[in-house]
Motif scaffolding. Structure first.
Motif, PDB file in Angstrom:
ATOM      1  N   THR A 196      18.740   7.218  12.500  1.00  0.00           N
ATOM      2  CA  THR A 196      17.902   6.055  12.751  1.00  0.00           C
ATOM      3  C   THR A 196      18.255   4.910  11.808  1.00  0.00           C
ATOM      4  OG1 THR A 196      16.094   7.471  13.494  1.00  0.00           O
ATOM      5  CG2 THR A 196      15.526   5.224  12.880  1.00  0.00           C
ATOM      6  N   LEU A 197      18.365   5.220  10.505  1.00  0.00           N
ATOM      7  CA  LEU A 197      18.680   4.180   9.527  1.00  0.00           C
ATOM      8  C   LEU A 197      20.084   3.633   9.731  1.00  0.00           C
ATOM      9  CD1 LEU A 197      17.125   5.631   6.247  1.00  0.00           C
ATOM     10  CD2 LEU A 197      16.263   3.761   7.651  1.00  0.00           C
ATOM     11  N   ALA A 198      21.043   4.515   9.999  1.00  0.00           N
ATOM     12  CA  ALA A 198      22.419   4.068  10.183  1.00  0.00           C
ATOM     13  C   ALA A 198      22.547   3.149  11.388  1.00  0.00           C
ATOM     14  CB  ALA A 198      23.340   5.275  10.324  1.00  0.00           C
ATOM     15  N   GLN A 199      21.904   3.534  12.499  1.00  0.00           N
ATOM     16  CA  GLN A 199      22.000   2.719  13.708  1.00  0.00           C
ATOM     17  C   GLN A 199      21.347   1.354  13.520  1.00  0.00           C
ATOM     18  OE1 GLN A 199      20.109   5.500  16.275  1.00  0.00           O
ATOM     19  NE2 GLN A 199      21.823   6.929  16.180  1.00  0.00           N
ATOM     20  N   THR A 200      20.141   1.357  12.945  1.00  0.00           N
ATOM     21  CA  THR A 200      19.425   0.095  12.756  1.00  0.00           C
ATOM     22  C   THR A 200      20.137  -0.799  11.760  1.00  0.00           C
ATOM     23  OG1 THR A 200      17.337   1.228  13.210  1.00  0.00           O
ATOM     24  CG2 THR A 200      17.209  -0.924  12.141  1.00  0.00           C
ATOM     25  N   THR A 201      20.590  -0.227  10.631  1.00  0.00           N
ATOM     26  CA  THR A 201      21.262  -1.022   9.603  1.00  0.00           C
ATOM     27  C   THR A 201      22.599  -1.544  10.109  1.00  0.00           C
ATOM     28  OG1 THR A 201      20.209   0.358   7.924  1.00  0.00           O
ATOM     29  CG2 THR A 201      22.027  -1.033   7.204  1.00  0.00           C
ATOM     30  N   ALA A 202      23.306  -0.750  10.913  1.00  0.00           N
ATOM     31  CA  ALA A 202      24.584  -1.203  11.463  1.00  0.00           C
ATOM     32  C   ALA A 202      24.405  -2.443  12.325  1.00  0.00           C
ATOM     33  CB  ALA A 202      25.232  -0.079  12.269  1.00  0.00           C
ATOM     34  N   VAL A 203      23.347  -2.447  13.142  1.00  0.00           N
ATOM     35  CA  VAL A 203      23.066  -3.627  13.965  1.00  0.00           C
ATOM     36  C   VAL A 203      22.809  -4.847  13.083  1.00  0.00           C
ATOM     37  CG1 VAL A 203      21.414  -4.636  15.584  1.00  0.00           C
ATOM     38  CG2 VAL A 203      22.197  -2.296  15.916  1.00  0.00           C
ATOM     39  N   MET A 204      22.021  -4.676  12.044  1.00  0.00           N
ATOM     40  CA  MET A 204      21.716  -5.782  11.137  1.00  0.00           C
ATOM     41  C   MET A 204      22.979  -6.309  10.456  1.00  0.00           C
ATOM     42  SD  MET A 204      18.307  -4.107   9.434  1.00  0.00           S
ATOM     43  CE  MET A 204      18.251  -5.345   8.138  1.00  0.00           C
ATOM     44  N   LEU A 205      23.842  -5.393  10.005  1.00  0.00           N
ATOM     45  CA  LEU A 205      25.055  -5.807   9.307  1.00  0.00           C
ATOM     46  C   LEU A 205      26.015  -6.535  10.239  1.00  0.00           C
ATOM     47  CD1 LEU A 205      25.761  -2.658   7.089  1.00  0.00           C
ATOM     48  CD2 LEU A 205      24.848  -4.864   6.366  1.00  0.00           C
ATOM     49  N   VAL A 206      26.170  -6.029  11.462  1.00  0.00           N
ATOM     50  CA  VAL A 206      27.071  -6.692  12.410  1.00  0.00           C
ATOM     51  C   VAL A 206      26.584  -8.099  12.735  1.00  0.00           C
ATOM     52  CG1 VAL A 206      27.914  -6.639  14.779  1.00  0.00           C
ATOM     53  CG2 VAL A 206      27.968  -4.569  13.399  1.00  0.00           C
ATOM     54  N   GLN A 207      25.281  -8.231  12.944  1.00  0.00           N
ATOM     55  CA  GLN A 207      24.726  -9.559  13.225  1.00  0.00           C
ATOM     56  C   GLN A 207      24.938 -10.504  12.046  1.00  0.00           C
ATOM     57  OE1 GLN A 207      24.042 -10.286  16.161  1.00  0.00           O
ATOM     58  NE2 GLN A 207      22.305  -9.239  17.077  1.00  0.00           N
ATOM     59  N   ALA A 208      24.715 -10.007  10.837  1.00  0.00           N
ATOM     60  CA  ALA A 208      24.890 -10.852   9.648  1.00  0.00           C
ATOM     61  C   ALA A 208      26.351 -11.243   9.455  1.00  0.00           C
ATOM     62  CB  ALA A 208      24.360 -10.115   8.419  1.00  0.00           C
ATOM     63  N   GLU A 209      27.273 -10.289   9.667  1.00  0.00           N
ATOM     64  CA  GLU A 209      28.695 -10.596   9.518  1.00  0.00           C
ATOM     65  C   GLU A 209      29.147 -11.626  10.556  1.00  0.00           C
ATOM     66  OE1 GLU A 209      30.290  -6.725   9.854  1.00  0.00           O
ATOM     67  OE2 GLU A 209      30.060  -6.231   7.717  1.00  0.00           O
ATOM     68  N   THR A 210      28.630 -11.485  11.772  1.00  0.00           N
ATOM     69  CA  THR A 210      28.973 -12.458  12.822  1.00  0.00           C
ATOM     70  C   THR A 210      28.472 -13.848  12.472  1.00  0.00           C
ATOM     71  OG1 THR A 210      28.870 -10.712  14.492  1.00  0.00           O
ATOM     72  CG2 THR A 210      28.743 -12.985  15.275  1.00  0.00           C
ATOM     73  N   LEU A 211      27.238 -13.924  11.997  1.00  0.00           N
ATOM     74  CA  LEU A 211      26.676 -15.217  11.604  1.00  0.00           C
ATOM     75  C   LEU A 211      27.479 -15.843  10.474  1.00  0.00           C
ATOM     76  CD1 LEU A 211      24.424 -17.317  11.828  1.00  0.00           C
ATOM     77  CD2 LEU A 211      23.067 -15.935  10.234  1.00  0.00           C
ATOM     78  N   ARG A 212      27.908 -15.040   9.523  1.00  0.00           N
ATOM     79  CA  ARG A 212      28.683 -15.570   8.386  1.00  0.00           C
ATOM     80  C   ARG A 212      30.034 -16.088   8.848  1.00  0.00           C
ATOM     81  NH1 ARG A 212      32.072 -15.194   4.282  1.00  0.00           N
ATOM     82  NH2 ARG A 212      31.288 -15.493   2.133  1.00  0.00           N
ATOM     83  N   ALA A 213      30.614 -15.423   9.874  1.00  0.00           N
ATOM     84  CA  ALA A 213      31.952 -15.806  10.327  1.00  0.00           C
ATOM     85  C   ALA A 213      31.949 -17.064  11.197  1.00  0.00           C
ATOM     86  CB  ALA A 213      32.588 -14.645  11.086  1.00  0.00           C
ATOM     87  N   VAL A 214      30.931 -17.219  12.035  1.00  0.00           N
ATOM     88  CA  VAL A 214      30.974 -18.306  13.013  1.00  0.00           C
ATOM     89  C   VAL A 214      29.872 -19.344  12.810  1.00  0.00           C
ATOM     90  CG1 VAL A 214      31.996 -16.738  14.701  1.00  0.00           C
ATOM     91  CG2 VAL A 214      29.525 -17.087  14.693  1.00  0.00           C
ATOM     92  N   GLY A 215      28.913 -19.054  11.945  1.00  0.00           N
ATOM     93  CA  GLY A 215      27.796 -19.971  11.782  1.00  0.00           C
ATOM     94  C   GLY A 215      28.143 -21.182  10.935  1.00  0.00           C
ATOM     95  N   ASP A 216      27.443 -22.269  11.181  1.00  0.00           N
ATOM     96  CA  ASP A 216      27.605 -23.492  10.384  1.00  0.00           C
ATOM     97  C   ASP A 216      26.661 -23.390   9.200  1.00  0.00           C
ATOM     98  OD1 ASP A 216      28.185 -25.965   9.415  1.00  0.00           O
ATOM     99  OD2 ASP A 216      27.091 -27.066  10.980  1.00  0.00           O
ATOM    100  N   LEU A 217      27.168 -22.823   8.090  1.00  0.00           N
ATOM    101  CA  LEU A 217      26.316 -22.481   6.959  1.00  0.00           C
ATOM    102  C   LEU A 217      26.728 -23.237   5.713  1.00  0.00           C
ATOM    103  CD1 LEU A 217      26.375 -18.589   7.415  1.00  0.00           C
ATOM    104  CD2 LEU A 217      24.653 -20.173   8.280  1.00  0.00           C
ATOM    105  N   THR A 218      25.749 -23.465   4.874  1.00  0.00           N
ATOM    106  CA  THR A 218      26.028 -24.046   3.570  1.00  0.00           C
ATOM    107  C   THR A 218      26.481 -22.935   2.625  1.00  0.00           C
ATOM    108  OG1 THR A 218      23.775 -23.702   2.761  1.00  0.00           O
ATOM    109  CG2 THR A 218      24.213 -25.752   3.963  1.00  0.00           C
ATOM    110  N   ASP A 219      26.969 -23.335   1.466  1.00  0.00           N
ATOM    111  CA  ASP A 219      27.385 -22.339   0.476  1.00  0.00           C
ATOM    112  C   ASP A 219      26.207 -21.461   0.068  1.00  0.00           C
ATOM    113  OD1 ASP A 219      29.943 -23.292   0.581  1.00  0.00           O
ATOM    114  OD2 ASP A 219      29.746 -24.570  -1.203  1.00  0.00           O
ATOM    115  N   ALA A 220      25.024 -22.068  -0.035  1.00  0.00           N
ATOM    116  CA  ALA A 220      23.833 -21.302  -0.414  1.00  0.00           C
ATOM    117  C   ALA A 220      23.476 -20.277   0.668  1.00  0.00           C
ATOM    118  CB  ALA A 220      22.652 -22.234  -0.665  1.00  0.00           C
TER     119      ALA A 220
END
Length: 329
Positions: free
Chosen positions: A144-168
């Motif tokens: 349960t933890l692995a599946q849920t955390t994996a989804v969270m990590l993939v979403q966060a990594e995707t946002l970091r790669a393609v999102g228009d983000l500030t350094d902060a």
């Protein structure tokens, strides 16, 4: 403590109702009776100490007056709670020897030893069942933890790669990603110490729906044949674990193909295109599934094949002997 109090009260009621102690026996016998009964309140917290005290008091009581079989009922409760085999054997032999002078070998020693042994074996079986239940809970918690955390990590990594983000913003995402990876590591390191009641395993459809939201491409859910409950749970865990791994190692957009072949044995195969160097995770993931599959009479294999990463599990399917052919998902 409440359960121990109820148990002790019930044993005391049987003890006194059977005449194991009566006023004519005197205060010394009353003290021995108290030493047999009162320690049972702590049988869960200090089972070894309780068994020693109750056994010595019981032996003294049996030798003091004409014994009744109900006199060693408190010892049975103490034996049920005691995990130490050698201590249980010593207590059993002590009771058997104490009852021998008054009741002889059959009605006394053999009967007492037999009942004491049965009481300890029942307790040992209960402890084994609880340990198995805790192990299943630990594995389900990991899934349960692995599946849920994996989804969270993939979403966060995707946002970091393609999102228009500030350094902060990127720094905050890096903190989130580090925390998520650390959480998975911590779960694997502490899982062996987990002992808790088993919860309902996550529904496979729900797990796959969450992974699709995170970017997993899966044409449709696999159709599993009718299987005995333990085998079906193992099959569902295999599907969920391979789906999580495909998404974790390849990122959003990875296409996973799941094939189910049902006959005398059920084979489930998961395939996805290779991306970089394939890695096999140990711990309670596929390595744990491989152990369970082997214990169930099956086998799990994995590795690169024709440009794909292929993981396959073969399981017994006693409930599907009348169903042949294959079904793909």
């Amino acid at each position: 403590m409440r359960q121990s109090l109820v148990t002790t009260a019930a044993v005391a009621a049987v003890f006194f109702a059977s005449g194991a102690w009566t006023p004519h026996q005197g205060w010394f016998a009353a003290g021995l009776s108290a030493a047999q009964l009162v320690p049972l309140l702590w049988s869960r917290r200090a089972p070894a100490v309780v068994l020693v005290v109750v056994t010595l008091a019981t032996a003294g009581h049996l030798l003091l007056d004409h014994p009744r079989n109900a006199m060693y009922v408190p010892v049975l409760i103490a034996l049920y709670s005691t995990p130490q085999r050698w201590l249980a054997a010593a207590a059993t032999l002590t009771v058997g020897a104490a009852v021998f002078p008054a009741k002889g070998p059959l009605d006394g020693t053999v009967l007492a030893v037999t009942i004491c042994a049965v009481a300890w074996l029942l307790g040992a079986e209960r402890r084994r069942a609880l340990a198995d239940r805790a192990e299943r809970a630990a594995r389900r918690l990991h899934d349960t933890l692995a599946q849920t955390t994996a989804v969270m990590l993939v979403q966060a990594e995707t946002l970091r790669a393609v999102g228009d983000l500030t350094d902060a913003d990127r720094a905050r995402l890096d903190t989130l990603l580090a925390a998520g990876r650390g959480a998975l590591t911590l779960v694997r390191r502490t899982l062996d110490d987990l002992r808790d009641d088993a919860d309902r395993a996550p529904d496979l459809t729900e797990v796959l729906a969450r992974l699709r939201t995170a970017g997993l491409v899966l044409d449709r859910d696999p159709v599993l044949p009718a299987l005995p409950r333990p085998v079906r749970e193992l099959a569902e865990r295999f599907v969920a674990e391979t789906a999580v791994n495909a998404l974790r190692h390849n990122g959003p957009g990875v296409r996973l193909r799941l094939e189910v072949a049902a006959g005398d044995r059920v084979t489930i195969t998961a395939r996805n295109a290779l991306k970089g160097t394939p890695r096999m995770h140990t711990g309670y993931g596929l390595a744990g599934l491989a152990e369970q599959a082997a214990a169930a009479g099956g086998a799990l294999t994995h590795g690169p094949r024709d440009g794909e990463w292929v993981v396959s599990v073969e399981l017994p399917a006693a409930a599907t002997r009348s169903r042949t052919g294959s079904r793909a998902a």
